[in-house]
Design an enzyme around this catalytic site. Structure first.
Site, mmCIF file in Angstrom:
data_model
loop_
_atom_site.group_PDB
_atom_site.id
_atom_site.type_symbol
_atom_site.label_atom_id
_atom_site.label_comp_id
_atom_site.label_asym_id
_atom_site.label_seq_id
_atom_site.Cartn_x
_atom_site.Cartn_y
_atom_site.Cartn_z
ATOM 1 N N LEU A 17 93.523 37.277 67.755
ATOM 2 C CA LEU A 17 94.620 38.006 68.392
ATOM 3 C C LEU A 17 94.596 39.482 67.992
ATOM 4 O O LEU A 17 95.530 40.226 68.280
ATOM 5 C CB LEU A 17 95.959 37.356 68.039
ATOM 6 C CG LEU A 17 96.152 35.945 68.625
ATOM 7 C CD1 LEU A 17 97.482 35.359 68.199
ATOM 8 C CD2 LEU A 17 96.062 35.960 70.147
ATOM 9 N N THR A 63 84.953 39.556 61.185
ATOM 10 C CA THR A 63 85.509 38.248 60.832
ATOM 11 C C THR A 63 84.387 37.233 60.678
ATOM 12 O O THR A 63 83.213 37.621 60.590
ATOM 13 C CB THR A 63 86.606 37.821 61.845
ATOM 14 O OG1 THR A 63 87.234 36.637 61.355
ATOM 15 C CG2 THR A 63 86.052 37.591 63.241
ATOM 16 N N LYS A 67 81.556 38.579 57.149
ATOM 17 C CA LYS A 67 82.206 39.486 56.190
ATOM 18 C C LYS A 67 81.290 39.909 55.042
ATOM 19 O O LYS A 67 81.471 40.981 54.475
ATOM 20 C CB LYS A 67 83.497 38.844 55.650
ATOM 21 C CG LYS A 67 84.608 38.820 56.689
ATOM 22 C CD LYS A 67 85.899 38.250 56.154
ATOM 23 C CE LYS A 67 86.932 38.221 57.280
ATOM 24 N NZ LYS A 67 88.253 37.804 56.841
ATOM 25 N N GLY A 132 85.055 29.852 52.064
ATOM 26 C CA GLY A 132 84.415 30.675 53.096
ATOM 27 C C GLY A 132 84.721 32.146 52.913
ATOM 28 O O GLY A 132 85.023 32.601 51.800
ATOM 29 N N GLY A 133 84.661 32.869 54.020
ATOM 30 C CA GLY A 133 84.751 34.325 53.991
ATOM 31 C C GLY A 133 86.000 34.909 53.361
ATOM 32 O O GLY A 133 85.960 35.993 52.772
ATOM 33 N N VAL A 134 87.125 34.197 53.431
ATOM 34 C CA VAL A 134 88.372 34.803 52.964
ATOM 35 C C VAL A 134 88.670 34.455 51.495
ATOM 36 O O VAL A 134 89.505 35.104 50.858
ATOM 37 C CB VAL A 134 89.535 34.418 53.921
ATOM 38 C CG1 VAL A 134 90.059 33.029 53.632
ATOM 39 C CG2 VAL A 134 90.665 35.432 53.859
ATOM 40 N N TYR A 220 97.177 30.944 61.473
ATOM 41 C CA TYR A 220 98.450 31.297 62.120
ATOM 42 C C TYR A 220 98.490 30.840 63.578
ATOM 43 O O TYR A 220 99.505 31.022 64.252
ATOM 44 C CB TYR A 220 98.710 32.817 62.030
ATOM 45 C CG TYR A 220 97.624 33.659 62.676
ATOM 46 C CD1 TYR A 220 96.564 34.122 61.924
ATOM 47 C CD2 TYR A 220 97.669 33.961 64.035
ATOM 48 C CE1 TYR A 220 95.558 34.874 62.504
ATOM 49 C CE2 TYR A 220 96.671 34.713 64.628
ATOM 50 C CZ TYR A 220 95.626 35.172 63.850
ATOM 51 O OH TYR A 220 94.631 35.909 64.431
HETATM 52 P P1 ATR Z 1 82.108 30.387 56.793
HETATM 53 O O1 ATR Z 1 82.346 29.767 55.449
HETATM 54 O O2 ATR Z 1 81.129 29.620 57.604
HETATM 55 O O3 ATR Z 1 81.902 31.865 56.737
HETATM 56 P P2 ATR Z 1 84.871 30.321 57.168
HETATM 57 O O4 ATR Z 1 85.710 30.114 58.384
HETATM 58 O O5 ATR Z 1 85.062 31.494 56.326
HETATM 59 O O6 ATR Z 1 83.400 30.203 57.645
HETATM 60 O O7 ATR Z 1 84.998 29.060 56.273
HETATM 61 C C1 ATR Z 1 85.244 27.842 56.799
HETATM 62 C C2 ATR Z 1 85.745 26.988 55.652
HETATM 63 O O8 ATR Z 1 86.331 25.819 56.182
HETATM 64 C C3 ATR Z 1 84.643 26.542 54.725
HETATM 65 O O9 ATR Z 1 85.168 26.460 53.430
HETATM 66 C C4 ATR Z 1 84.304 25.154 55.302
HETATM 67 O O10 ATR Z 1 83.710 24.260 54.402
HETATM 68 P P3 ATR Z 1 82.112 24.172 54.289
HETATM 69 O O11 ATR Z 1 81.708 25.343 53.457
HETATM 70 O O12 ATR Z 1 81.851 22.884 53.650
HETATM 71 O O13 ATR Z 1 81.588 24.255 55.702
HETATM 72 C C5 ATR Z 1 85.681 24.681 55.627
HETATM 73 N N1 ATR Z 1 85.694 23.596 56.598
HETATM 74 C C6 ATR Z 1 85.464 23.653 57.920
HETATM 75 N N2 ATR Z 1 85.565 22.435 58.487
HETATM 76 C C7 ATR Z 1 85.875 21.559 57.488
HETATM 77 C C8 ATR Z 1 86.114 20.141 57.421
HETATM 78 N N3 ATR Z 1 86.063 19.374 58.511
HETATM 79 N N4 ATR Z 1 86.402 19.609 56.206
HETATM 80 C C9 ATR Z 1 86.466 20.379 55.106
HETATM 81 N N5 ATR Z 1 86.241 21.720 55.111
HETATM 82 C C10 ATR Z 1 85.948 22.306 56.271
#
Ligand code: ATR
Length: 277
Positions: A17, A63, A67, A132-134, A220
């Site tokens: 958004l 994003t 990142k 992840g990224g955040v 959100y």
């Molecule tokens: P990325 O880590 O790929 O940069 P992100 O959106 O920053 O993307 O992170 C996604 C987070 O959600 C990660 O911690 C991911 O876990 P994995 O590192 O094991 O992929 C978590 N995540 C996404 N789907 C999930 C699920 N079904 N069960 C548990 N964790 C999940």
């Protein structure tokens, strides 16, 4: 007047958004600007950064999942981006250098952490779900408030281990033990993408939680994830990531335009009108 071009790079971007927020502010503050979605593949990052170098773009947000990946293509990273090795805002400084900054930390502080008015904040035990990224921004924002009793768990253990390299005081919890670990936690932060698009939730039920638990969901959209609903039902105080989103946008807007836009009802309603339930 030449229109200043901005955007957000990442993939996927369908639920972002940010264009709505920034384009609302451009109009409100009479800035001739436009902000768009720039969905790119990893091999296109360099090209996108070049557009900032040659002024085709005046600034971008970054994003998932880029990142960290953008960092090698920047001239320098500063402030919170340096502390977290995570960049979500790129601009060009007066010396022509392409600079990476991080406004997620500020977003978390303004949109969540500063709202916690319990005493002895630094005594809180926090469990972060997701690495992840955040996640680095979450840990750094907490540490600025001297909250350092932090556990982190991620489905893929390696990513949690990488985070621990940067923040050694963080304890790693095995993903299969999160329910047990949550029992004596004061603040649970969902930094995973679970809950996005209302489709999914944690498999765990989290039946045994502290009576004064605070549950924070960085998501959100939808405004209330299944997890927020569940934790609310159990008596937890819950927050979603809407204000964090707005405040990170506020700081990015300021970096680019030197105007600090108001986070007021009008801005909130503009965003809320587009949220799914
Ligand atoms: P990325 O880590 O790929 O940069 P992100 O959106 O920053 O993307 O992170 C996604 C987070 O959600 C990660 O911690 C991911 O876990 P994995 O590192 O094991 O992929 C978590 N995540 C996404 N789907 C999930 C699920 N079904 N069960 C548990 N964790 C999940």
């Amino acid at each position: 007047m030449i229109e200043k071009k901005f955007g957000i790079i990442g993939k996927p971007l369908s639920h972002s958004l940010s264009p709505l927020l920034h384009n609302f502010w451009f109009k409100k503050y009479n800035v001739s600007g436009h902000y768009s979605l720039i969905e790119i593949e990893p091999h296109e990052i360099e090209e996108a950064i070049k557009k900032i170098r040659n002024n085709e773009l005046l600034g971008v947000n970054v994003t998932v999942p880029y990142k960290q990946a953008v960092i090698p293509f920047l001239d320098l990273i500063i402030d919170d981006a340096k502390e977290t090795s995570s960049v979500n805002t790129i601009s060009k400084n007066k010396d022509g250098k392409v600079v990476g900054n991080n406004t997620d930390v500020y977003g978390l502080e303004q949109g969540f952490i500063n709202k916690l008015n319990n005493q002895n904040l630094d005594q809180n035990k926090v469990l972060i779900l997701g690495a992840g990224g955040v996640a680095p921004s979450v840990i750094y924002a907490l540490s600025k408030k001297k909250i350092t009793q932090i556990s982190i768990s991620n489905r893929t253990a390696k990513k949690a281990e990488d985070i621990k390299k940067k923040f050694p005081y963080v304890e790693i919890v095995d993903w299969k033990n999160i329910e047990e670990a949550a029992e004596n936690i004061d603040i649970i932060i969902n930094a995973t993408s679970l809950g996005l698009e209302s489709l999914n939730s944690f498999e765990q039920k989290f039946e045994r939680i502290k009576s004064n638990l605070i549950y924070y969901d960085i998501i959100y959209n939808p405004e209330e994830t299944i997890m927020i609903k569940n934790f609310k039902r159990k008596g937890a105080k819950t927050f979603n990531g809407l204000e964090m989103f707005m405040y990170q946008g506020q700081k990015s807007f300021f970096i680019w335009n030197r105007i600090k836009p108001d986070i007021d009802d009008e801005a909130k309603q503009t965003i809320a009108a587009k949220l799914k339930w």
